[in-house]
Design an enzyme around this catalytic site. Structure first.
Site, short mmCIF file in Angstrom:
data_model
loop_
_atom_site.label_atom_id
_atom_site.label_comp_id
_atom_site.label_asym_id
_atom_site.label_seq_id
_atom_site.Cartn_x
_atom_site.Cartn_y
_atom_site.Cartn_z
N GLU A 44 41.71 38.46 33.26
CA GLU A 44 40.83 38.59 34.03
C GLU A 44 39.94 39.03 32.80
OE1 GLU A 44 39.20 42.76 36.22
OE2 GLU A 44 40.62 42.89 35.52
N LYS A 117 34.56 39.77 42.57
CA LYS A 117 35.45 41.55 43.17
C LYS A 117 34.67 42.61 44.08
CE LYS A 117 39.01 43.91 39.95
NZ LYS A 117 38.64 43.97 38.89
N CYS A 154 42.11 41.66 40.20
CA CYS A 154 42.56 42.87 39.71
C CYS A 154 43.52 43.68 40.39
CB CYS A 154 42.25 42.73 38.30
SG CYS A 154 43.35 44.73 36.99
#
Length: 292
Positions: A44, A117, A154
């Site tokens: 990431e 995200k 993540c």
């Protein structure tokens, strides 16, 4: 002839120099491609240090529109040269909005689209809500040259709903680029094992391989000489049973890879019946802020 897919994860440290970070990632991509990998996952926000440890407004200058991001413009031609698929994690700017995003690059170098995200953490050492809006793309899967790929970023990896949604959309492998390590508020807290187990559980429950790529190294906090974040690596590839078929240690730098038979997995997934026996009529509690 069976359909197979060869995947890889990159684990390394990153510093302040964007160009150096891109070159380092490109070198590992070449290494992975040389070993036969077709889909290669960096970690990431590899464009630089994981800056979300504190709230510093100057970092906003490091964001770019996703089609023009330096990581994308540098690595998309490499994807075409090597004939590999690259999920590229970036800090994205869209007008006045900022996202923690991923651009999927197909094996011909074409940009297949962006995922933003969905789950944005906010806590000591992971103050992402200061920088990023919650993603507005919904979960995404892509029909790449080598298979149908799903990607979470993540904090997304802790949510079974994210993995299940991508599996329901037909994903054949799940990829999670990550930046995770020490917890500044509690030096005794080590999340490396549960971090892995959460994603291994996604593999089991969806009968799907999972690839997790984390960074390593200690990164001093910008402007805080006594503070810093240590990243614990532990990148891995799990098969459809959740078993680890490739892994790296907490400090290892390098590439891991594995190959999966997608036709076998499709049949095996059907045989388990997890999707056949779902009871969507009973899952209303999952779609509201809290159960009635």
């Amino acid at each position: 002839m069976a359909r197979t897919i060869s995947v890889a994860a990159i684990q390394t440290s990153y510093g302040m120099d964007l160009d150096a970070n891109i070159k380092k990632t490109a070198d590992f991509i070449r290494q992975a491609a040389g070993q036969g990998a077709q889909v290669i996952l960096p970690s990431e926000l590899f464009q630089g240090p994981y800056f979300c440890v504190t709230q510093e407004e100057h970092w906003f200058a490091q964001a770019h529109p996703w089609r023009e991001h330096p990581c994308v413009t540098a690595l998309a031609p490499l994807a075409a040269e090597l004939g590999v698929v690259l999920p590229i994690s970036i800090f994205e700017r869209e007008g006045p909005h900022y996202f923690n995003s991923l651009v999927m690059v197909d094996a011909d170098g074409s940009l297949m689209g962006v995922y933003r995200k969905s789950h944005i953490p906010d806590g000591p050492g992971y103050q992402e809500k200061y920088y990023f809006r919650p993603g507005d793309t919904g979960f995404r899967v892509w029909d790449s040259k080598f298979g149908r790929l799903g990607v979470g970023i993540c904090w997304d990896q802790w949510y079974p709903e994210c993995a299940r949604a991508m599996a329901l959309m037909g994903a054949e492998v799940l990829f999670y680029p990550t930046a995770i390590g020490s917890e500044p508020h509690d030096a005794s807290l080590d999340t490396a094992a549960p971090w892995r187990r959460a994603m291994q559980g996604h593999a089991v429950s969806n009968v799907i391989p999972v690839v997790g790529a984390n960074r390593i190294g200690f990164e001093p906090w910008d402007g805080y000489p006594n503070g810093g974040q240590g990243f614990y690596g532990s990148s891995f590839i799990a098969d459809h049973r959740g078993d680890l078929v490739a892994e790296l240690g907490r400090d290892d730098e390098g590439v891991i890879g594995a190959t999966f038979d997608l036709d076998f997995l499709q049949t095996h997934r059907a045989a388990w019946g997890f999707f056949r026996d779902r009871r969507t009529d009973l899952y209303g509690a999952l779609t509201g802020p809290r159960p009635a």
